[in-house]
Design an enzyme around this catalytic site. Structure first.
Site, PDB file in Angstrom:
ATOM      1  N   CYS A  83       0.840  -1.203   0.000  1.00 10.45           N
ATOM      2  CA  CYS A  83       0.000   0.000   0.000  1.00 10.45           C
ATOM      3  C   CYS A  83       0.878   1.258   0.000  1.00 10.45           C
ATOM      4  CB  CYS A  83      -0.901  -0.005   1.236  1.00 10.45           C
ATOM      5  SG  CYS A  83      -1.854   1.514   1.463  1.00 10.45           S
ATOM      6  N   GLY A  84       0.577   2.184  -0.886  1.00  9.29           N
ATOM      7  CA  GLY A  84       1.343   3.422  -0.987  1.00  9.29           C
ATOM      8  C   GLY A  84       1.349   4.226   0.303  1.00  9.29           C
TER       9      GLY A  84
END
Length: 112
Positions: free
Chosen positions: A9-10
């Site tokens: 996840c960014g």
């Protein structure tokens, strides 16, 4: 401090970077390896709200056509428990508080 999320996840990556650059230690719980139960989700909701915690922009939300189900908070809670990936990330437990999502300015105020 404990960070919950998924490694790819960014927002989780940004949180890791922030904590690493500021030499802040943390434990990481990966939703893909460890399931978070209803009790934990309810603890988070006691300090947050469903709108913040439930990620209605995720691919999982779209994949399951959850918008069409018009879920109330109980329905969303069931989905969060069944599909932890629907929880907005990261969720951070720190000093008795719950912080959801990544916001660098907020992090500076809270953690530095």
């Amino acid at each position: 401090m404990t960070i919950y999320g998924i490694k790819s996840c960014g927002s989780v990556k940004k949180a890791f970077k922030f904590f690493d650059e500021n030499s802040i230690e943390y434990e990481f719980v990966d939703f893909k390896k460890t399931t978070v139960n209803r009790e934990k989700i309810l603890q988070w909701l006691a300090q947050s709200d469903m709108k913040t915690l439930f990620n209605s922009r995720s691919s999982t939300y779209k994949k399951h056509n959850l918008k069409e189900l018009n879920l109330d908070d109980d329905g969303k809670l069931e989905w969060l428990e069944k599909e932890n990936i629907l929880i907005k990330r990261p969720v951070i437990e720190f000093d008795g508080k719950v912080i959801v999502g990544f916001d660098e300015e907020s992090y500076k105020n809270i953690f530095l």
